[in-house]
Design an enzyme around this catalytic site. Structure first.
Site, PDB file in Angstrom:
ATOM      1  N   ASP A  35      -7.690  77.217 -32.992  1.00 23.32           N
ATOM      2  CA  ASP A  35      -8.847  78.460 -32.894  1.00 23.32           C
ATOM      3  C   ASP A  35      -8.890  79.627 -32.679  1.00 23.32           C
ATOM      4  O   ASP A  35      -8.568  80.276 -31.360  1.00 23.32           O
ATOM      5  CB  ASP A  35     -10.257  77.487 -32.486  1.00 23.32           C
ATOM      6  CG  ASP A  35     -11.430  78.059 -33.144  1.00 23.32           C
ATOM      7  OD1 ASP A  35     -12.201  79.474 -33.640  1.00 23.32           O
ATOM      8  OD2 ASP A  35     -11.834  77.259 -32.814  1.00 23.32           O
ATOM      9  N   THR A  76     -15.082  79.624 -37.789  1.00 25.60           N
ATOM     10  CA  THR A  76     -14.676  78.083 -37.876  1.00 25.60           C
ATOM     11  C   THR A  76     -15.175  77.347 -38.633  1.00 25.60           C
ATOM     12  O   THR A  76     -13.942  77.049 -39.312  1.00 25.60           O
ATOM     13  CB  THR A  76     -15.111  78.242 -35.687  1.00 25.60           C
ATOM     14  OG1 THR A  76     -14.372  78.839 -35.187  1.00 25.60           O
ATOM     15  CG2 THR A  76     -14.464  76.492 -35.685  1.00 25.60           C
ATOM     16  N   HIS A 307     -13.983  84.170 -26.804  1.00 25.57           N
ATOM     17  CA  HIS A 307     -15.267  85.266 -27.039  1.00 25.57           C
ATOM     18  C   HIS A 307     -15.866  85.148 -25.327  1.00 25.57           C
ATOM     19  O   HIS A 307     -16.422  86.450 -25.240  1.00 25.57           O
ATOM     20  CB  HIS A 307     -16.367  83.535 -27.497  1.00 25.57           C
ATOM     21  CG  HIS A 307     -16.344  84.047 -29.236  1.00 25.57           C
ATOM     22  ND1 HIS A 307     -16.537  84.497 -29.578  1.00 25.57           N
ATOM     23  CD2 HIS A 307     -15.582  82.725 -29.893  1.00 25.57           C
ATOM     24  CE1 HIS A 307     -16.639  84.000 -31.088  1.00 25.57           C
ATOM     25  NE2 HIS A 307     -15.561  83.578 -31.214  1.00 25.57           N
ATOM     26  N   HIS A 351      -9.215  81.594 -38.360  1.00 24.09           N
ATOM     27  CA  HIS A 351      -9.577  83.576 -38.788  1.00 24.09           C
ATOM     28  C   HIS A 351      -8.709  84.410 -36.985  1.00 24.09           C
ATOM     29  O   HIS A 351      -8.497  83.392 -36.279  1.00 24.09           O
ATOM     30  CB  HIS A 351     -10.979  83.333 -38.445  1.00 24.09           C
ATOM     31  CG  HIS A 351     -11.769  83.068 -36.524  1.00 24.09           C
ATOM     32  ND1 HIS A 351     -12.239  83.449 -35.463  1.00 24.09           N
ATOM     33  CD2 HIS A 351     -12.546  81.511 -36.548  1.00 24.09           C
ATOM     34  CE1 HIS A 351     -12.195  82.427 -35.037  1.00 24.09           C
ATOM     35  NE2 HIS A 351     -12.846  81.127 -35.686  1.00 24.09           N
TER      36      HIS A 351
END
Length: 547
Positions: A35, A76, A307, A351
């Site tokens: 991810d 996601t 993040h 991504h």
């Protein structure tokens, strides 16, 4: 003699036909999603990678170096769906992690399902299934192609990362529940957790890992691919004085709980621990009917770490150095249990991600933030002055304008006039490059690659009526936003790794452009099964040693 000869000939032909009828396939396919992994992470920390993780994949496998996501937004749930369906939001229906059902204004989470109950939990996190996914997956097609004799299992910390790849016919999908620290499922798949899952949960590995704290794998001064550990671009947990190592997870977990494991590299380790347990107890790759099994694994912690801490952080470098070791260990486990050469493995991402915009502009690059709340307020203020209602724009989620159709209908407004007002306002906003009326072709005068991504990403039932295209390095947020984000069309969000290795794969490399939707039909071709029913991708022949 003549009768004996004819009998022998007939027997030989029969046996030959039977041999031809036995399609050659690997014992196991393992799809690994990392991810938020950018393509350049294969090389950015390569001087510190070992020989048995990422480097082994590149040496023994085939790397598609120019794999592009051909839709927006880049999130996601869409990425996981597109990898396994060979399709795009316009067709498979997964328009974001969350979206607004345009007909009703209802907010929808990608895998929410009120018709099922959690298994292993009483929390709402258990009420999940793949019902919102409109098309089949390559894992579904494998089930159909083997008369449901193949076994399919999906595993991820994120529910959507385990559920969507495994498809509608999976034997099981498992995800992590942060309150208990347990792996859970739903009644879509089963009524009770298997005993081996219950035994695994009783080990409380999340507790074990968090109590070890998170320090750097190597001396921190050796992390020269990252900026200084103490910087303004990284996020802090409540109670932390600075965003620096060591991360005292043993103390932080007292307030945050097991959710904290998601934002550490140990979350990936925990996921692969569980994946190895699934291989062992479900006997994946040892199917009694000699059919291929499929394990879908998604590593969510790379996204959570990105993040919170941003691309430039020591935390990202350390996470990928540890992931390299985890992948090496996992491949060695597959070699031992399934057998080297008996399985097909592929690694890709849902991504990529951008540098923190403030960091980027501090280095004298162009970029900035879209204050979406202020933009929405400005739009509704103008619309109220013109049409008498300040509730016409519901949301700007997913870089789209979601309209309140009930309000528009009640006021008997001309929807085209409303959209023109919105578009004119947005075009005057800093950081917005294009504004596209999705039902108005005259507004599609923009570069062809962006136009294709807009069209592919637009689902009439679940997407907003107007698409916003930000200028490069502009994101929804504020200058106070720490860490990184993603969601736009640019290469930093849409250029992902794709490496195949193992059974049926010819080692090599190519810089020919391929797309995220080409993965499912490539695996379908490898397995000699029909591609998913919404597939728009094409097999990548070089991967299979074909022309």
């Amino acid at each position: 003699m003549k009768k004996h000869f004819l009998y022998s000939l007939a027997l030989a032909l029969l046996l030959g036909n039977q041999a031809m009828a036995q399609v050659e396939r690997p014992k196991l396919v393992v799809g690994m999603m990392v991810d938020q992994m950018r393509w350049d992470y294969l090389y950015r920390f390569a001087d510190r990678y070992g020989n048995d993780g990422f480097k082994r994949l590149l040496k023994e496998g085939f790397s598609c170096e120019n794999t592009i996501i051909n839709y927006i937004p880049t999130y996601t749930a869409i990425g996981h769906s597109s990898v396994y369906t060979g399709s795009v939001p316009s067709i498979h229906g997964i328009a974001g992690n969350d979206w607004i059902v345009q007909a009703t204004g209802q907010e929808m989470y990608c895998t929410e399902d009120e018709n099922v109950e959690g298994v292993g939990t009483t929390e709402k996190e258990g009420k999940q299934s793949p019902r919102n996914l409109l098309t089949s997956t390559v894992t579904d097609q494998l089930k159909l192609g083997t008369n449901f004799k193949s076994k399919v299992i999906g595993i991820a910390i994120k529910d959507r990362g385990g559920i969507l790849p495994a498809g509608h016919f999976a034997d099981a999908a498992y995800w992590f529940e942060g309150k208990s620290g347990d792996w859970i499922s739903s009644t879509f798949y089963m009524q009770n957790l298997p005993e081996w899952v219950q035994q695994f949960n009783r080990q409380k590995l999340a507790d074990k890992y968090l109590k070890q704290d998170w320090n750097t794998l190597y001396p921190i001064e050796t992390y020269t691919n990252s900026i200084a550990d103490d910087n303004i671009y990284e996020g802090k947990w409540q109670g932390e004085e600075s965003p620096t190592f060591p991360r005292k997870t043993s103390l932080l977990m007292k307030d945050i709980g097991y959710e904290l494991i998601k934002t550490t590299p140990q979350g990936n380790t925990l996921t692969l621990d569980f994946a190895k347990a699934a291989i062992a107890h479900e006997k994946l790759g040892k199917n009694p009917s000699n059919n291929t099994d499929f394990l879908c694994v998604s590593l969510s912690s790379t996204d959570y770490v990105g993040h919170r801490y941003s691309l430039s952080a020591v935390e990202i470098e350390d996470t990928y150095l540890r992931l390299d070791k985890d992948i090496a260990d996992f491949l060695a486990y597959l070699d031992k249990t399934v057998g080297k050469g008996n399985y097909t493995f592929f690694l890709t991402a849902d991504h990529a991600a951008s540098y923190n915009p403030l960091y980027y502009t501090d280095q004298r690059g162009n970029g900035g933030y879209l204050f979406t709340r202020e933009i929405q307020r400005s739009l509704n203020t103008e619309l109220k002055e013109k049409y008498g209602s300040g509730k016409i724009v519901r949301s700007l989620a997913n870089y789209q304008v979601h309209l309140n159709y009930q309000e528009i209908d009640s006021l008997k407004l001309d929807i085209d006039a409303v959209k023109k007002t919105i578009i004119r306002n947005l075009k005057a906003t800093d950081g917005i490059a294009y504004v596209v009326d999705m039902e108005g072709g005259e507004n599609m005068f923009l570069p062809a690659p962006i136009r294709e991504k807009i069209i592919n990403g637009y689902n009439r039932k679940n997407s907003g009526a107007i698409q916003i295209i930000a200028e490069p390095q502009w994101y929804a947020g504020t200058p106070r936003s720490t860490g990184t984000t993603h969601g736009v069309w640019s290469a930093y969000d849409s250029h992902i790794p794709l490496v195949f290795m193992g059974w049926g794969i010819k080692p090599g490399v190519s810089n020919r452009e391929v797309h995220i939707v080409d993965i499912a039909p490539t695996i379908s071709a490898l397995l000699h099964i029909m591609e998913p029913n919404g597939n728009i991708g094409k097999p990548i022949p070089e991967v299979l040693g074909q022309r």
